[in-house]
Write a protein that holds these residues in place. Sequence first.
Motif, PDB file in Angstrom:
ATOM      1  N   TRP A  20       0.827  -1.206   0.000  1.00  0.00           N
ATOM      2  CA  TRP A  20       0.000   0.000   0.000  1.00  0.00           C
ATOM      3  C   TRP A  20       0.868   1.266   0.000  1.00  0.00           C
ATOM      4  N   VAL A  21       0.228   2.355  -0.391  1.00  0.00           N
ATOM      5  CA  VAL A  21       0.829   3.687  -0.327  1.00  0.00           C
ATOM      6  C   VAL A  21      -0.281   4.671   0.021  1.00  0.00           C
ATOM      7  N   GLY A  22       0.043   5.665   0.810  1.00  0.00           N
ATOM      8  CA  GLY A  22      -0.924   6.686   1.175  1.00  0.00           C
ATOM      9  C   GLY A  22      -0.663   7.981   0.429  1.00  0.00           C
ATOM     10  N   VAL A  23      -1.728   8.557  -0.109  1.00  0.00           N
ATOM     11  CA  VAL A  23      -1.651   9.867  -0.760  1.00  0.00           C
ATOM     12  C   VAL A  23      -2.753  10.692  -0.135  1.00  0.00           C
ATOM     13  N   GLY A  24      -2.348  11.710   0.636  1.00  0.00           N
ATOM     14  CA  GLY A  24      -3.332  12.461   1.401  1.00  0.00           C
ATOM     15  C   GLY A  24      -3.980  11.521   2.395  1.00  0.00           C
ATOM     16  N   GLY A  25      -5.275  11.487   2.439  1.00  0.00           N
ATOM     17  CA  GLY A  25      -5.994  10.599   3.336  1.00  0.00           C
ATOM     18  C   GLY A  25      -6.394   9.277   2.709  1.00  0.00           C
ATOM     19  N   GLU A  26      -5.936   9.009   1.488  1.00  0.00           N
ATOM     20  CA  GLU A  26      -6.353   7.810   0.763  1.00  0.00           C
ATOM     21  C   GLU A  26      -5.277   6.733   0.823  1.00  0.00           C
ATOM     22  N   LYS A  27      -5.692   5.493   1.068  1.00  0.00           N
ATOM     23  CA  LYS A  27      -4.782   4.348   1.061  1.00  0.00           C
ATOM     24  C   LYS A  27      -4.980   3.603  -0.255  1.00  0.00           C
ATOM     25  N   ILE A  28      -3.930   3.540  -1.065  1.00  0.00           N
ATOM     26  CA  ILE A  28      -3.975   2.915  -2.384  1.00  0.00           C
ATOM     27  C   ILE A  28      -3.314   1.548  -2.299  1.00  0.00           C
ATOM     28  N   THR A  29      -3.989   0.523  -2.799  1.00  0.00           N
ATOM     29  CA  THR A  29      -3.468  -0.837  -2.703  1.00  0.00           C
ATOM     30  C   THR A  29      -3.233  -1.486  -4.072  1.00  0.00           C
ATOM     31  N   HIS A  30      -3.229  -0.699  -5.127  1.00  0.00           N
ATOM     32  CA  HIS A  30      -2.942  -1.217  -6.462  1.00  0.00           C
ATOM     33  C   HIS A  30      -1.745  -0.473  -7.030  1.00  0.00           C
ATOM     34  N   ASN A  31      -1.074  -1.063  -8.007  1.00  0.00           N
ATOM     35  CA  ASN A  31       0.057  -0.404  -8.658  1.00  0.00           C
ATOM     36  C   ASN A  31      -0.429   0.922  -9.225  1.00  0.00           C
ATOM     37  N   VAL A  32       0.376   1.960  -9.036  1.00  0.00           N
ATOM     38  CA  VAL A  32      -0.121   3.303  -9.310  1.00  0.00           C
ATOM     39  C   VAL A  32       0.991   4.221  -9.816  1.00  0.00           C
ATOM     40  N   VAL A  33       0.589   5.207 -10.600  1.00  0.00           N
ATOM     41  CA  VAL A  33       1.461   6.317 -11.000  1.00  0.00           C
ATOM     42  C   VAL A  33       0.951   7.557 -10.295  1.00  0.00           C
ATOM     43  N   GLY A  46       1.856  -5.883 -12.827  1.00  0.00           N
ATOM     44  CA  GLY A  46       2.954  -6.384 -12.009  1.00  0.00           C
ATOM     45  C   GLY A  46       4.228  -6.403 -12.823  1.00  0.00           C
ATOM     46  N   PHE A  47       5.349  -6.686 -12.179  1.00  0.00           N
ATOM     47  CA  PHE A  47       6.629  -6.631 -12.882  1.00  0.00           C
ATOM     48  C   PHE A  47       6.666  -7.579 -14.073  1.00  0.00           C
ATOM     49  N   ASP A  48       6.195  -8.796 -13.883  1.00  0.00           N
ATOM     50  CA  ASP A  48       6.250  -9.787 -14.965  1.00  0.00           C
ATOM     51  C   ASP A  48       5.344  -9.428 -16.140  1.00  0.00           C
ATOM     52  N   ALA A  49       4.407  -8.534 -15.945  1.00  0.00           N
ATOM     53  CA  ALA A  49       3.493  -8.129 -17.015  1.00  0.00           C
ATOM     54  C   ALA A  49       3.913  -6.812 -17.676  1.00  0.00           C
ATOM     55  N   GLU A 113       9.169  18.567 -12.005  1.00  0.00           N
ATOM     56  CA  GLU A 113       8.099  17.838 -12.685  1.00  0.00           C
ATOM     57  C   GLU A 113       8.520  16.378 -12.704  1.00  0.00           C
ATOM     58  N   VAL A 114       7.928  15.606 -11.799  1.00  0.00           N
ATOM     59  CA  VAL A 114       8.342  14.227 -11.566  1.00  0.00           C
ATOM     60  C   VAL A 114       7.117  13.342 -11.441  1.00  0.00           C
ATOM     61  N   ALA A 115       7.296  12.084 -11.818  1.00  0.00           N
ATOM     62  CA  ALA A 115       6.247  11.079 -11.607  1.00  0.00           C
ATOM     63  C   ALA A 115       6.908   9.842 -11.009  1.00  0.00           C
ATOM     64  N   VAL A 116       6.142   9.138 -10.194  1.00  0.00           N
ATOM     65  CA  VAL A 116       6.619   7.878  -9.622  1.00  0.00           C
ATOM     66  C   VAL A 116       5.662   6.776 -10.033  1.00  0.00           C
ATOM     67  N   ALA A 117       6.216   5.692 -10.561  1.00  0.00           N
ATOM     68  CA  ALA A 117       5.436   4.512 -10.945  1.00  0.00           C
ATOM     69  C   ALA A 117       5.752   3.425  -9.937  1.00  0.00           C
ATOM     70  N   LEU A 118       4.755   3.044  -9.152  1.00  0.00           N
ATOM     71  CA  LEU A 118       4.975   2.157  -8.019  1.00  0.00           C
ATOM     72  C   LEU A 118       4.338   0.784  -8.205  1.00  0.00           C
ATOM     73  N   LEU A 119       5.148  -0.257  -8.026  1.00  0.00           N
ATOM     74  CA  LEU A 119       4.632  -1.616  -7.921  1.00  0.00           C
ATOM     75  C   LEU A 119       4.488  -1.903  -6.438  1.00  0.00           C
ATOM     76  N   LEU A 120       3.273  -2.114  -6.001  1.00  0.00           N
ATOM     77  CA  LEU A 120       2.973  -2.255  -4.578  1.00  0.00           C
ATOM     78  C   LEU A 120       2.871  -3.716  -4.176  1.00  0.00           C
ATOM     79  N   GLU A 121       3.860  -4.480  -4.535  1.00  0.00           N
ATOM     80  CA  GLU A 121       3.905  -5.898  -4.213  1.00  0.00           C
ATOM     81  C   GLU A 121       4.450  -6.085  -2.804  1.00  0.00           C
TER      82      GLU A 121
END
Length: 124
Positions: A20-33, A46-49, A113-121
């Motif tokens: 998981w990752v938190g952004v503000g008050g939201e908890k995100i549990t899927h791979n996200v940018v 996922g990584f293999d995909a 100006e940055v983006a993060v692509a996160l695999l939340l495995e």
Amino acid sequence: MKLQPDQSDVQTITGYGPGWVGVGGEKITHNVVIGSRGERFAWAAGFDALGVADFEALAQLQVEVVIFGSGPRIRFPHPAWVAPLAMRRIGIETMDTAAACRTYNILAQEGREVAVALLLETAP
């Protein structure tokens, strides 16, 4: 002298843990940018995909740098996958997801100006 924390309007990561990752008050549990200009969308199965199309979606953001959080351990993307970023002269840095969260926050707070692509495995 009294110091005040920096105020910022950029989207920041407020917490993270296995799966998981938190952004503000939201908890995100899927791979996200997450982007410093407010972008946020589900990303990759996922990584293999992973493939070129996933990194093409990142290139469309037209940021200075993409930080790739590859999960609980560092796994580098295939060079062919990141070609869309290279063609647009967008940098990419690969690190584990925890380090990617911290690095993204620092760069976003600097006004980059940055983006993060996160695999939340989670670790096996």
